[in-house]
Design a protein around this motif. Structure first.
Motif, PDB file in Angstrom:
ATOM      1  N   GLY A 147       0.852  -1.260   0.038  1.00 56.52           N
ATOM      2  CA  GLY A 147       0.000   0.046   0.031  1.00 56.52           C
ATOM      3  C   GLY A 147       0.935   1.183  -0.070  1.00 56.52           C
ATOM      4  O   GLY A 147       0.556   2.394  -0.515  1.00 56.52           O
ATOM      5  N   VAL A 148       2.072   1.306   0.590  1.00 54.92           N
ATOM      6  CA  VAL A 148       3.021   2.339   0.738  1.00 54.92           C
ATOM      7  C   VAL A 148       3.547   2.499  -0.870  1.00 54.92           C
ATOM      8  O   VAL A 148       3.523   3.741  -1.025  1.00 54.92           O
ATOM      9  CB  VAL A 148       4.151   2.037   1.652  1.00 54.92           C
ATOM     10  CG1 VAL A 148       5.030   3.114   1.640  1.00 54.92           C
ATOM     11  CG2 VAL A 148       3.627   2.057   3.162  1.00 54.92           C
ATOM     12  N   ARG A 149       3.705   1.641  -1.471  1.00 60.29           N
ATOM     13  CA  ARG A 149       4.221   1.886  -2.779  1.00 60.29           C
ATOM     14  C   ARG A 149       3.131   2.207  -3.941  1.00 60.29           C
ATOM     15  O   ARG A 149       3.359   3.171  -4.732  1.00 60.29           O
ATOM     16  CB  ARG A 149       4.775   0.590  -3.392  1.00 60.29           C
ATOM     17  CG  ARG A 149       5.950   0.067  -2.460  1.00 60.29           C
ATOM     18  CD  ARG A 149       6.768  -1.166  -3.081  1.00 60.29           C
ATOM     19  NE  ARG A 149       6.007  -2.373  -3.381  1.00 60.29           N
ATOM     20  CZ  ARG A 149       5.973  -3.467  -2.507  1.00 60.29           C
ATOM     21  NH1 ARG A 149       6.770  -3.285  -1.223  1.00 60.29           N
ATOM     22  NH2 ARG A 149       5.083  -4.274  -2.741  1.00 60.29           N
ATOM     23  N   SER A 150       1.963   1.765  -3.528  1.00 59.47           N
ATOM     24  CA  SER A 150       1.022   1.688  -4.692  1.00 59.47           C
ATOM     25  C   SER A 150      -0.220   3.124  -4.366  1.00 59.47           C
ATOM     26  O   SER A 150      -0.625   3.453  -5.119  1.00 59.47           O
ATOM     27  CB  SER A 150       0.138   0.454  -5.114  1.00 59.47           C
ATOM     28  OG  SER A 150      -0.643   0.088  -3.722  1.00 59.47           O
ATOM     29  N   GLN A 155      -2.870   2.241  -2.596  1.00 50.83           N
ATOM     30  CA  GLN A 155      -3.961   1.700  -2.084  1.00 50.83           C
ATOM     31  C   GLN A 155      -4.250   1.275  -0.620  1.00 50.83           C
ATOM     32  O   GLN A 155      -3.148   1.121  -0.023  1.00 50.83           O
ATOM     33  CB  GLN A 155      -4.080   0.323  -2.932  1.00 50.83           C
ATOM     34  CG  GLN A 155      -4.065   0.647  -4.605  1.00 50.83           C
ATOM     35  CD  GLN A 155      -3.898  -0.806  -5.336  1.00 50.83           C
ATOM     36  OE1 GLN A 155      -3.906  -1.740  -4.898  1.00 50.83           O
ATOM     37  NE2 GLN A 155      -4.271  -0.521  -6.500  1.00 50.83           N
ATOM     38  N   SER A 156      -5.211   1.537  -0.215  1.00 51.82           N
ATOM     39  CA  SER A 156      -5.644   1.129   1.164  1.00 51.82           C
ATOM     40  C   SER A 156      -6.195  -0.460   1.172  1.00 51.82           C
ATOM     41  O   SER A 156      -6.577  -0.859   0.129  1.00 51.82           O
ATOM     42  CB  SER A 156      -6.795   2.167   1.554  1.00 51.82           C
ATOM     43  OG  SER A 156      -6.854   1.874   3.032  1.00 51.82           O
ATOM     44  N   PHE A 157      -6.287  -0.424   2.288  1.00 54.27           N
ATOM     45  CA  PHE A 157      -6.946  -2.185   2.622  1.00 54.27           C
ATOM     46  C   PHE A 157      -7.582  -2.027   4.097  1.00 54.27           C
ATOM     47  O   PHE A 157      -7.552  -1.017   4.886  1.00 54.27           O
ATOM     48  CB  PHE A 157      -6.075  -3.138   2.645  1.00 54.27           C
ATOM     49  CG  PHE A 157      -5.107  -3.046   3.809  1.00 54.27           C
ATOM     50  CD1 PHE A 157      -5.303  -3.734   5.085  1.00 54.27           C
ATOM     51  CD2 PHE A 157      -3.813  -2.541   3.754  1.00 54.27           C
ATOM     52  CE1 PHE A 157      -4.131  -3.757   5.816  1.00 54.27           C
ATOM     53  CE2 PHE A 157      -2.552  -2.156   4.697  1.00 54.27           C
ATOM     54  CZ  PHE A 157      -2.902  -2.825   5.759  1.00 54.27           C
ATOM     55  N   LEU A 197      -9.148  -7.319   3.512  1.00 56.10           N
ATOM     56  CA  LEU A 197      -9.985  -7.079   2.370  1.00 56.10           C
ATOM     57  C   LEU A 197      -9.044  -6.150   1.628  1.00 56.10           C
ATOM     58  O   LEU A 197      -8.746  -4.750   2.113  1.00 56.10           O
ATOM     59  CB  LEU A 197     -11.032  -6.582   2.493  1.00 56.10           C
ATOM     60  CG  LEU A 197     -12.400  -7.096   3.261  1.00 56.10           C
ATOM     61  CD1 LEU A 197     -12.295  -6.531   4.673  1.00 56.10           C
ATOM     62  CD2 LEU A 197     -13.434  -7.232   2.682  1.00 56.10           C
ATOM     63  N   SER A 198      -8.289  -6.623   0.648  1.00 51.81           N
ATOM     64  CA  SER A 198      -7.071  -5.659  -0.342  1.00 51.81           C
ATOM     65  C   SER A 198      -7.959  -4.633  -0.980  1.00 51.81           C
ATOM     66  O   SER A 198      -9.130  -5.041  -1.531  1.00 51.81           O
ATOM     67  CB  SER A 198      -6.438  -6.656  -0.869  1.00 51.81           C
ATOM     68  OG  SER A 198      -6.917  -7.347  -1.876  1.00 51.81           O
ATOM     69  N   ASN A 199      -7.161  -3.570  -1.303  1.00 49.22           N
ATOM     70  CA  ASN A 199      -7.686  -2.624  -2.205  1.00 49.22           C
ATOM     71  C   ASN A 199      -9.075  -2.381  -1.693  1.00 49.22           C
ATOM     72  O   ASN A 199      -9.741  -2.225  -2.758  1.00 49.22           O
ATOM     73  CB  ASN A 199      -7.445  -3.190  -3.384  1.00 49.22           C
ATOM     74  CG  ASN A 199      -7.516  -1.938  -4.480  1.00 49.22           C
ATOM     75  OD1 ASN A 199      -7.461  -0.762  -4.291  1.00 49.22           O
ATOM     76  ND2 ASN A 199      -7.782  -2.260  -6.007  1.00 49.22           N
ATOM     77  N   GLU A 244     -10.456   0.566   8.654  1.00 47.00           N
ATOM     78  CA  GLU A 244      -9.538   0.798   7.443  1.00 47.00           C
ATOM     79  C   GLU A 244      -8.165   1.280   7.635  1.00 47.00           C
ATOM     80  O   GLU A 244      -7.914   2.155   8.549  1.00 47.00           O
ATOM     81  CB  GLU A 244     -10.116   2.036   6.224  1.00 47.00           C
ATOM     82  CG  GLU A 244      -9.345   2.271   4.991  1.00 47.00           C
ATOM     83  CD  GLU A 244      -9.942   3.404   4.215  1.00 47.00           C
ATOM     84  OE1 GLU A 244      -9.258   4.043   3.353  1.00 47.00           O
ATOM     85  OE2 GLU A 244     -11.327   3.671   4.584  1.00 47.00           O
ATOM     86  N   HIS A 245      -7.037   0.708   7.130  1.00 48.47           N
ATOM     87  CA  HIS A 245      -5.573   1.044   7.607  1.00 48.47           C
ATOM     88  C   HIS A 245      -5.481   2.262   7.008  1.00 48.47           C
ATOM     89  O   HIS A 245      -5.914   3.001   5.903  1.00 48.47           O
ATOM     90  CB  HIS A 245      -4.728   0.130   6.736  1.00 48.47           C
ATOM     91  CG  HIS A 245      -3.314   0.422   7.097  1.00 48.47           C
ATOM     92  ND1 HIS A 245      -2.880   0.154   8.294  1.00 48.47           N
ATOM     93  CD2 HIS A 245      -2.353   0.980   6.249  1.00 48.47           C
ATOM     94  CE1 HIS A 245      -1.498   0.314   8.246  1.00 48.47           C
ATOM     95  NE2 HIS A 245      -1.153   0.821   6.946  1.00 48.47           N
ATOM     96  N   ARG A 246      -4.711   3.114   7.877  1.00 43.97           N
ATOM     97  CA  ARG A 246      -4.383   4.760   7.592  1.00 43.97           C
ATOM     98  C   ARG A 246      -3.086   4.711   7.297  1.00 43.97           C
ATOM     99  O   ARG A 246      -1.982   4.105   7.977  1.00 43.97           O
ATOM    100  CB  ARG A 246      -4.890   5.596   8.789  1.00 43.97           C
ATOM    101  CG  ARG A 246      -6.085   5.679   9.173  1.00 43.97           C
ATOM    102  CD  ARG A 246      -6.459   6.315  10.609  1.00 43.97           C
ATOM    103  NE  ARG A 246      -7.822   6.251  11.040  1.00 43.97           N
ATOM    104  CZ  ARG A 246      -8.266   6.496  12.411  1.00 43.97           C
ATOM    105  NH1 ARG A 246      -7.368   6.727  13.280  1.00 43.97           N
ATOM    106  NH2 ARG A 246      -9.454   6.526  12.458  1.00 43.97           N
ATOM    107  N   ALA A 247      -2.604   5.759   6.316  1.00 41.81           N
ATOM    108  CA  ALA A 247      -1.233   5.738   6.068  1.00 41.81           C
ATOM    109  C   ALA A 247      -0.532   6.406   7.345  1.00 41.81           C
ATOM    110  O   ALA A 247      -0.814   7.047   7.969  1.00 41.81           O
ATOM    111  CB  ALA A 247      -1.285   7.033   4.899  1.00 41.81           C
TER     112      ALA A 247
END
Length: 367
Positions: free
Chosen positions: A231-234, A236-238, A293-295, A335-338
Motif C-alpha cells: 500500500g505504501v508503494r501503490s 492503495q488502502s486495505f 480485504l485488499s484494495n 481501514e488502514h491509515r497511511a
C-alpha cells in the motif's frame, strides 16, 4: 541461431522428453565411436568394406529413427516412452553383427556391449536389465557358435569358447551393477519425494490453522505487513475486520468442544465461499477470525462484511439434542491509515468489535 535455440530445436523444451532425447543423442555419439572403430578395422584390413558400410548404414539409421520417434512425440504412445529396451536390443543385435564381420578385430565389439548396459541404469527396472543381459549372452553365443562353425580358421572354437565364457560372466555382472545403481536411483528419488512432501507439510503446519485450515495468526501478521508495504508503494488502502462468533462460549458449554469445533470449521468454509479471491481469512484467536480485504475502502469493507453476515444467517447446523442452530457474528472493521502500523489498525478493528458486541451483537461496526 544461438546455441540455446539450437538445443531447443533439437531436444525440445518439455523436460522429460528433453532428457530422453539427450540420452538417445549420447547413445548416437557412442554409436559413431563404434562406427569409427569398425572403419579403422576396414582400413587395417581386418574387416570387409562392403558389409561394414551396410552395417554402418543400418546402425546409424536405426538410432536416427529412434531419435526422430522421440522428438516427434510418437514414443509417448508406448508403455516405455524412453524406448530404452528397443534401443538396447537393437544395439545388441548390431554389436553381434559387428562381431561376425570384424574377423580378427572382433574384440572391438565387446566395449559396445558394456556401454549398452550402462545406459540401462537411467530408466529400467533391475529385472528388465537382467533379462536383457541374458538376451545379449544368447545372441552372442549363437553368433560365436555360427562363426566358429562357418569360419573356424578365423573364429577358432577354443577362442570362441573363451569369448563366450567372458561374455556370460561379464554381461550379467555389469547388468547386476546397473540394476543396483537403478535401485539406488529409485531410492534417492523416493527419498527426495518424501522430503518434499515433509517440507510441504511443515510449511503448511507453520502457516495454517490445524482445525479450520485457514491461515494462522503468525502467518497472517506477515501477510498484513506485506499488504501494508504494498500500500505504501501503490497508494492503495486495505481494510481489516475482526470477526467474533456470537454466543460461542455458551454453545461450547452447552454442546461440547466437538460441536464447537465443527461450528468453527463450518464458519470458515462458508466464509471462504463468500469473500473475494484477493481477500484473506485467518483464525485469529479462539473464536475470533481476522479478514483482510485488499484494495478496499471502509464503506466497501463494511458492505462485504454485511454480505457475509447475511450468508451466515442462512446457515443452520444441527446441534445435538436441540435442533438447527443458526450462525451469527459481530465484526469490527477498520481501514488502514497511511503511516500507522498494522497492529494499530487491528487494535481499532478490535475496539469496533467491542462496540458491536455492546450494541447487541450480530452487527458490523466501523472503527
Amino acid at each position: 541461431m544461438s546455441s540455446s535455440r539450437l538445443a531447443d530445436w533439437l531436444f525440445g523444451t518439455e523436460p522429460k522428453q528433453r532428457l530422453r532425447l539427450v540420452q538417445c543423442g549420447t547413445a548416437m555419439l557412442l554409436v559413431l565411436g563404434s562406427v569409427l572403430n569398425m572403419h579403422y578395422l576396414v582400413w587395417a584390413g581386418l574387416a570387409p568394406m562392403e558389409p561394414t558400410a551396410w552395417w554402418t548404414l543400418v546402425l546409424v539409421g536405426g538410432f536416427v529413427v529412434f531419435f526422430i520417434t522421440i522428438r516427434s512425440g510418437q514414443n509417448l504412445r508406448y508403455a516405455e516412452p524412453s524406448l530404452t529396451v528397443p534401443q538396447m536390443v537393437f544395439a545388441i543385435l548390431c554389436a553381434a553383427v559387428a562381431y561376425a564381420i570384424a574377423g580378427k578385430g572382433r574384440g572391438g565389439a565387446f566395449p559396445i556391449l558394456m556401454v549398452v548396459f550402462m545406459f540401462s541404469m537411467y530408466s529400467l527396472a533391475p529385472g528388465t536389465v537382467l533379462r536383457t543381459s541374458f538376451f545379449a549372452v544368447a545372441v552372442f553365443g549363437v553368433t560365436m557358435a555360427t562363426m566358429a562353425w562357418r569360419n573356424p580358421a578365423v573364429y577358432e572354437p577354443a577362442v570362441e569358447w573363451g569369448h563366450f565364457i567372458m561374455i556370460a560372466i561379464m554381461v550379467p555382472a555389469v547388468a547386476l551393477l546397473a540394476g543396483q545403481l537403478s535401485r539406488l536411483r529409485d531410492r534417492l528419488r523416493r527419498q527426495k519425494k518424501d522430503i518434499a512432501i515433509a517440507l510441504a507439510r511443515i510449511q503448511e503446519l507453520a502457516t495454517r490453522d490445524e482445525l479450520t485450515g485457514l491461515i494462522n495468526r503468525r502467518h497472517m501478521v506477515e501477510l498484513m505487513e506485506q499488504e501494508r508495504q504494498r500500500g505504501v508503494r501503490s497508494g492503495q488502502s486495505f481494510c481489516l475486520a475482526v470477526i467474533d462468533i456470537d454466543g460461542f462460549r455458551e454453545i461450547n458449554d452447552k454442546h461440547g468442544h466437538a460441536f464447537a469445533d465443527e461450528l468453527l470449521r463450518r464458519f470458515a468454509n462458508e466464509a471462504l465461499n463468500v469473500i473475494r479471491i484477493s481477500d484473506l481469512l485467518s483464525r485469529w484467536d479462539g473464536k475470533e477470525f481476522l479478514l483482510m480485504l485488499s484494495n478496499t475502502r471502509a464503506s466497501l469493507g463494511r458492505t462485504s462484511l454485511e454480505r457475509l453476515r447475511e450468508r451466515m444467517k442462512a446457515v443452520a447446523i444441527e446441534a445435538p439434542g436441540s435442533g438447527p442452530l443458526h450462525l451469527s457474528f459481530s465484526a469490527g472493521v477498520a481501514e488502514h491509515r497511511a503511516g500507522e502500523s498494522v497492529a494499530d489498525t487491528v487494535q481499532r478493528a478490535e475496539h469496533a468489535l467491542i462496540n458491536a458486541k455492546a450494541s447487541g451483537q450480530n452487527r458490523v461496526v466501523l472503527a
